[in-house]
Write a protein that holds these residues in place. Structure first.
Motif, PDB file in Angstrom:
ATOM      1  N   ASN A 224       0.861  -1.174   0.000  1.00  0.00           N
ATOM      2  CA  ASN A 224       0.000   0.000   0.000  1.00  0.00           C
ATOM      3  C   ASN A 224       0.900   1.227   0.000  1.00  0.00           C
ATOM      4  OD1 ASN A 224      -2.139   1.798   0.330  1.00  0.00           O
ATOM      5  ND2 ASN A 224      -3.255   0.358   1.648  1.00  0.00           N
ATOM      6  N   ARG A 225       0.948   1.934  -1.126  1.00  0.00           N
ATOM      7  CA  ARG A 225       1.868   3.057  -1.260  1.00  0.00           C
ATOM      8  C   ARG A 225       1.114   4.297  -1.710  1.00  0.00           C
ATOM      9  NH1 ARG A 225       5.357   0.694  -4.249  1.00  0.00           N
ATOM     10  NH2 ARG A 225       5.297   1.728  -6.290  1.00  0.00           N
ATOM     11  N   ASN A 226       1.254   5.350  -0.921  1.00  0.00           N
ATOM     12  CA  ASN A 226       0.585   6.620  -1.215  1.00  0.00           C
ATOM     13  C   ASN A 226      -0.923   6.442  -1.376  1.00  0.00           C
ATOM     14  OD1 ASN A 226       3.139   7.940  -1.273  1.00  0.00           O
ATOM     15  ND2 ASN A 226       3.424   7.342  -3.420  1.00  0.00           N
ATOM     16  N   GLY A 227      -1.483   5.586  -0.498  1.00  0.00           N
ATOM     17  CA  GLY A 227      -2.916   5.379  -0.517  1.00  0.00           C
ATOM     18  C   GLY A 227      -3.421   4.499  -1.642  1.00  0.00           C
ATOM     19  N   PHE A 231       2.394  -2.750  -6.801  1.00  0.00           N
ATOM     20  CA  PHE A 231       3.407  -3.787  -6.651  1.00  0.00           C
ATOM     21  C   PHE A 231       4.326  -3.476  -5.485  1.00  0.00           C
ATOM     22  CE2 PHE A 231       5.467  -0.592  -9.306  1.00  0.00           C
ATOM     23  CZ  PHE A 231       6.767  -0.563  -8.845  1.00  0.00           C
ATOM     24  N   ASN A 232       4.820  -4.531  -4.832  1.00  0.00           N
ATOM     25  CA  ASN A 232       5.839  -4.344  -3.813  1.00  0.00           C
ATOM     26  C   ASN A 232       7.188  -4.153  -4.496  1.00  0.00           C
ATOM     27  OD1 ASN A 232       7.991  -5.372  -1.756  1.00  0.00           O
ATOM     28  ND2 ASN A 232       6.168  -4.934  -0.545  1.00  0.00           N
ATOM     29  N   ARG A 233       8.001  -3.275  -3.975  1.00  0.00           N
ATOM     30  CA  ARG A 233       9.243  -2.877  -4.642  1.00  0.00           C
ATOM     31  C   ARG A 233      10.413  -3.822  -4.399  1.00  0.00           C
ATOM     32  NH1 ARG A 233       8.967   2.924  -1.883  1.00  0.00           N
ATOM     33  NH2 ARG A 233       7.859   1.606  -0.379  1.00  0.00           N
ATOM     34  N   ILE A 256       3.839  -9.413   0.647  1.00  0.00           N
ATOM     35  CA  ILE A 256       2.422  -9.168   0.386  1.00  0.00           C
ATOM     36  C   ILE A 256       1.929  -8.336   1.552  1.00  0.00           C
ATOM     37  CG2 ILE A 256       0.158 -10.178  -0.037  1.00  0.00           C
ATOM     38  CD1 ILE A 256       1.519 -12.669  -1.084  1.00  0.00           C
ATOM     39  N   PHE A 257       1.907  -7.029   1.351  1.00  0.00           N
ATOM     40  CA  PHE A 257       1.667  -6.076   2.428  1.00  0.00           C
ATOM     41  C   PHE A 257       2.659  -6.347   3.562  1.00  0.00           C
ATOM     42  CE2 PHE A 257      -2.344  -6.490   0.059  1.00  0.00           C
ATOM     43  CZ  PHE A 257      -2.420  -5.188  -0.419  1.00  0.00           C
ATOM     44  N   GLY A 258       2.254  -6.810   4.730  1.00  0.00           N
ATOM     45  CA  GLY A 258       3.191  -7.000   5.820  1.00  0.00           C
ATOM     46  C   GLY A 258       3.764  -8.386   5.932  1.00  0.00           C
ATOM     47  N   ASP A 259       3.496  -9.250   4.945  1.00  0.00           N
ATOM     48  CA  ASP A 259       3.921 -10.646   5.037  1.00  0.00           C
ATOM     49  C   ASP A 259       5.045 -10.955   4.048  1.00  0.00           C
ATOM     50  OD1 ASP A 259       1.995 -11.165   6.957  1.00  0.00           O
ATOM     51  OD2 ASP A 259       0.471 -11.671   5.470  1.00  0.00           O
ATOM     52  N   TYR A 260       6.151 -11.410   4.581  1.00  0.00           N
ATOM     53  CA  TYR A 260       7.310 -11.845   3.799  1.00  0.00           C
ATOM     54  C   TYR A 260       6.952 -13.167   3.112  1.00  0.00           C
ATOM     55  CZ  TYR A 260      12.454 -12.404   3.263  1.00  0.00           C
ATOM     56  OH  TYR A 260      13.749 -12.518   2.801  1.00  0.00           O
ATOM     57  N   THR A 261       7.069 -13.246   1.781  1.00  0.00           N
ATOM     58  CA  THR A 261       6.512 -14.378   1.042  1.00  0.00           C
ATOM     59  C   THR A 261       7.369 -14.698  -0.177  1.00  0.00           C
ATOM     60  OG1 THR A 261       4.324 -13.559   1.687  1.00  0.00           O
ATOM     61  CG2 THR A 261       4.373 -15.294   0.037  1.00  0.00           C
TER      62      THR A 261
END
Length: 342
Positions: A224-227, A231-233, A256-261
């Motif tokens: 979740n970036r700038n509202g 994609f996660n960077r 995936i948001f706060g989950d390392y995957t």
């Protein structure tokens, strides 16, 4: 640590074709220990980025990871360690006390190579919206024994000096050797997986790195970036493998948001130069990642990764093993191995 001159290192490398034990005895420091314990269960070890070398000669397992330490085991259940085995050149850009991340061992022609990421926080290579970015890159050390000690193959820089890179791993195809690594997202807000060719003796890079894919190519990693959900960077921990059908795959990790995957991609061409097609779904449950695959001494294919949790505001990571099936056209994760299943 004993300082190695360029001349001494070149003499050592010239001797690699034959017996060079006397040179090693003269140049290498004695192995150091780090509060060594014996018979430590896997789930009692705190270790990020665990990578396991299954060595048929010694009938032993050697586990490295972040921290420059090594653990030894005969059965993947109980481990002795940790031993300090990495001895980078303190006169190089890494400095006398580099951070050591994501170390892994590779055997080639009877020698053992230690690929690891080194960070010198005293050298700032860039300042951007993320703050000061320190010098970070992968380098290769080597030994004639799996338990080290490991010293630099040479003093050449394998990766660019002007941007942060990490998590170098080794791959061979069509008679050529490559380092596959991550271009860190801190540099351009879109991490990469890249490859650079290595010389036959692994002493230096050949040519410039080639981008294999970007973090933004992933259909499963999100933040979740700038509202806005996008994609996660992050690109992290690449590892290449072949399936039973000969298909080339790569596991790699993001969030995936706060989950390392961890997810997986496959090369359409069968070469590391792709194009790479990302699988739509991750292959691990949430909060497991930075994986590699090894074949154990009984013939099973095992995925090694670390669990990821936050305890009292700090990351807590432990080695975790899964049995996997590579016999078909895709990597299949069969089951997570508990201590009494290994």
């Amino acid at each position: 640590m004993k300082r190695f001159s360029k001349i001494a290192l070149r003499v050592l490398l010239i001797c690699c074709a034959g017996s060079y034990a006397p040179y090693l005895a003269a140049l290498r420091p004695a192995p150091r220990v780090h509060n060594v314990r014996h018979g430590v269960p896997t789930d009692s070890i705190i270790l990020s980025d665990p990578a396991v070398l299954s060595d048929s000669c010694s009938q032993s397992y050697y586990m490295t990871g972040t921290g420059g330490l090594l653990w030894k085991s005969k059965d993947l259940k109980l481990w002795d360690g940790p031993y300090v085995v990495a001895h980078p050149d303190s006169s190089s850009w890494m400095g006398p006390h580099p951070q050591i991340w994501a170390a892994e061992l590779h055997e080639k022609n009877g020698k053992y190579y230690y690929f690891a990421t080194f960070t010198n926080p005293e050298i700032i290579i860039e300042t951007n919206r993320e703050g000061d970015i320190p010098r970070r890159a992968s380098h290769i050390l080597f030994s004639d024994n799996p338990d080290g000690p490991y010293i630099p193959v040479d003093s050449f820089n394998y990766l660019p000096e002007d941007r942060p890179t990490l998590d170098g791993t080794f791959w061979e195809e069509n008679g050529k050797q490559y380092m596959v690594f991550c271009g860190e997202w801190l540099h351009n807000q879109n991490g990469t997986i890249e490859a650079v060719e290595l010389s036959d003796d692994l002493t230096r890079p050949i040519g410039e790195p080639v981008i294999l894919f970007h973090a933004s190519d992933s259909p499963w990693s999100r933040e979740n970036r700038n509202g806005k959900v996008t994609f996660n960077r992050v690109t992290d921990g690449p590892w290449l493998f072949k399936t039973g059908s000969g298909r080339l795959g790569m596991i790699w990790t993001s969030w995936i948001f706060g989950d390392y995957t961890m997810g997986v991609a496959y090369s359409v061409s069968g070469s590391i130069f792709g194009p790479w097609i990302q699988e739509p779904d991750p292959i691990t449950p949430p909060n497991y990642g930075h994986g590699m695959i090894f074949r154990d001494l009984t013939g099973r294919d095992i995925l090694s990764a670390h669990s990821h949790s936050v305890v009292n505001g700090k990351y807590l990571r432990k080695p975790t093993f899964w049995e996997v099936d590579l016999s078909g056209n895709k990597l299949k994760v069969i089951k997570k191995l508990s201590a009494n299943q290994k």
